[in-house]
Design an enzyme around this catalytic site. Structure first.
Site, PDB file in Angstrom:
ATOM      1  N   ARG A  53     -11.965  -8.244 -15.541  1.00 56.31           N
ATOM      2  CA  ARG A  53     -11.048  -8.928 -16.486  1.00 56.31           C
ATOM      3  C   ARG A  53     -11.127 -10.442 -16.320  1.00 56.31           C
ATOM      4  NH1 ARG A  53      -8.045  -7.318 -12.235  1.00 56.31           N
ATOM      5  NH2 ARG A  53      -6.678  -8.724 -11.279  1.00 56.31           N
ATOM      6  N   HIS A  63      -1.092  -6.755  12.732  1.00 51.04           N
ATOM      7  CA  HIS A  63      -0.555  -6.455  11.452  1.00 51.04           C
ATOM      8  C   HIS A  63       0.777  -6.914  11.233  1.00 51.04           C
ATOM      9  CE1 HIS A  63      -0.689  -2.681   8.274  1.00 51.04           C
ATOM     10  NE2 HIS A  63      -0.313  -3.922   7.786  1.00 51.04           N
ATOM     11  N   GLY A  70       0.942  -1.230  -0.164  1.00 50.50           N
ATOM     12  CA  GLY A  70       0.008  -0.078   0.064  1.00 50.50           C
ATOM     13  C   GLY A  70       0.821   1.428   0.056  1.00 50.50           C
ATOM     14  N   GLY A 111       1.151  -9.203   8.500  1.00 52.65           N
ATOM     15  CA  GLY A 111       1.121  -9.877   6.942  1.00 52.65           C
ATOM     16  C   GLY A 111       2.598  -9.857   6.374  1.00 52.65           C
ATOM     17  N   GLY A 170      -5.194  -8.316  -6.838  1.00 58.82           N
ATOM     18  CA  GLY A 170      -4.077  -8.010  -7.443  1.00 58.82           C
ATOM     19  C   GLY A 170      -2.994  -8.843  -7.221  1.00 58.82           C
ATOM     20  N   ASP A 196      -6.014  -8.795  10.444  1.00 59.18           N
ATOM     21  CA  ASP A 196      -4.784  -8.404  10.562  1.00 59.18           C
ATOM     22  C   ASP A 196      -4.505  -6.784  10.524  1.00 59.18           C
ATOM     23  OD1 ASP A 196      -1.964  -9.091  10.974  1.00 59.18           O
ATOM     24  OD2 ASP A 196      -1.673  -8.479   8.752  1.00 59.18           O
ATOM     25  N   ILE A 208      -1.275  -9.644  -4.347  1.00 57.66           N
ATOM     26  CA  ILE A 208      -1.509 -10.486  -3.069  1.00 57.66           C
ATOM     27  C   ILE A 208      -2.884 -11.224  -3.091  1.00 57.66           C
ATOM     28  CG2 ILE A 208      -2.167 -10.024  -0.798  1.00 57.66           C
ATOM     29  CD1 ILE A 208      -0.464  -7.528  -0.792  1.00 57.66           C
ATOM     30  N   ARG A 225      -6.262  -3.123   4.692  1.00 60.95           N
ATOM     31  CA  ARG A 225      -6.225  -2.072   5.554  1.00 60.95           C
ATOM     32  C   ARG A 225      -7.246  -1.543   6.443  1.00 60.95           C
ATOM     33  NH1 ARG A 225      -1.584  -2.055   4.328  1.00 60.95           N
ATOM     34  NH2 ARG A 225      -0.214  -0.622   3.574  1.00 60.95           N
ATOM     35  N   ARG A 268     -11.266  -3.701  -8.886  1.00 57.32           N
ATOM     36  CA  ARG A 268     -11.764  -2.430  -9.602  1.00 57.32           C
ATOM     37  C   ARG A 268     -12.450  -2.535 -10.892  1.00 57.32           C
ATOM     38  NH1 ARG A 268      -7.682   2.300  -9.985  1.00 57.32           N
ATOM     39  NH2 ARG A 268      -6.731   0.924 -11.454  1.00 57.32           N
TER      40      ARG A 268
END
Length: 313
Positions: free
Chosen positions: A172, A275, A72, A277, A146, A251, A148, A228, A169
């Site tokens: 595809r 957090h 991020g 990961g 994506g 997480d 991840i 997040r 988003r």
């Protein structure tokens, strides 16, 4: 003019850095290693608060690239407005996929199979046997497909799932199957036994998991957030957890770090990890390889990898 590169690692600990640049160590200390105006390549300190990461950016008048060591980039974006046009912001694609995907599977399996309860039982010398949900035959929805999200599906493949649905988003097609647009979430949520959040934090994803989103999840579903904290409306999540209708494995949280006394700590059916990961033994060697590659490209005037945006574009 000095061509300084600010690194959160000591340069002598990284093999393969190109010559011709002045490498300076800065990992968020109060004192800057040199004048920020001379920095041409800024590697953002890892796992530091946004205020620390952004502090030198308003003075970086010569910077040409900003490299995060996280997937991020939301922790530095507010200060991009201070940079001159043409500065490239790059993320750490390729560094965190494996470790984040590992943790995602850990959280899913631990939550479904009741591992937190077993640990509490062990502390009390209690034998808590019984039937628990399996991951096999479940439908999993990955929101944020994506690199991840794709790595998570790679690790889900052996678990004999009924179905994996993917959302990003934009629509595809991948080798594993279709990726649905965000607009199709309302129709996909009621079918999912496990909903995984691995999306970046953007204006469109902040608060994405609100009361409406959660109400569409099926009874007994598990929400897993490795994205997040602000992607999820904490108040809305607490309401669902306290009703016992769904469970969660987080997480990341909002606020973060989660303060003592916050109701999320003791909400029923929630597993919280702090957090973790990304920060694993896999991080350092992969991060160093990324920096060596990027800085060699920078010196040789080759296109940088993982460019998220260019200021002024």
């Amino acid at each position: 003019m000095t061509s300084d590169v600010w690194l959160p690692f000591h340069a002598d600990e990284i093999d393969g850095l190109p010559e011709g640049l002045n490498y300076l160590f800065w990992d968020g200390d109060q004192q800057f290693p040199a004048d920020p105006a001379d920095c041409v390549f800024y590697v953002v300190p890892y796992m530091k608060p946004p205020a620390v990461s952004q502090r030198p950016m308003s003075e970086m008048t010569s910077v040409r690239a900003v490299q995060t060591l996280s997937a991020g980039v939301d922790h530095v974006q507010p200060s991009l407005k201070f940079l001159r046009p043409g500065v490239q912001l790059c993320n750490a694609r390729g560094v965190h996929e494996a470790s984040t995907a590992e943790l995602t599977l850990t959280l899913i399996l631990a939550s479904l199979r009741g591992v937190p309860g077993f640990v509490r039982g062990q502390d009390k010398e209690e034998w808590r046997s019984g039937f628990y949900p399996a991951l096999a035959d479940k439908t999993v929805l990955i929101v944020g497909y994506g690199s991840i999200g794709s790595a998570i599906e790679d690790r889900l493949a052996p678990f004999e799932l009924a179905r994996v649905a993917r959302v990003a988003r934009s629509e595809r097609t991948t080798a594993r199957g279709p990726v649905h647009p965000l607009t199709e979430l309302p129709s996909l949520l009621p079918e999912a036994d496990v909903v995984i959040l691995s999306t970046p934090l953007t204006n469109s994803t902040r608060g994405l998991v609100n009361a409406g989103f959660l109400s569409r999840m099926k009874d007994g579903a598990l929400l897993v957030n490795v994205a997040r904290g602000p992607v999820v409306d904490t108040k809305a999540l607490l309401a669902e957890l306290e009703s016992g209708r769904i469970t969660a494995a987080l997480d990341v949280t909002d606020p973060e770090p989660l303060p003592q006394g916050h109701p999320l700590w003791h909400a029923p059916g929630v597993l919280i990890s702090p957090h973790v990961g990304g920060p694993t033994s896999a991080f350092l060697p992969r991060a160093k390889r990324l920096l060596v590659d990027q800085l060699n490209r920078f010196v040789n005037r080759e296109p940088l990898r993982n460019v998220v945006l260019t200021t002024g574009a």
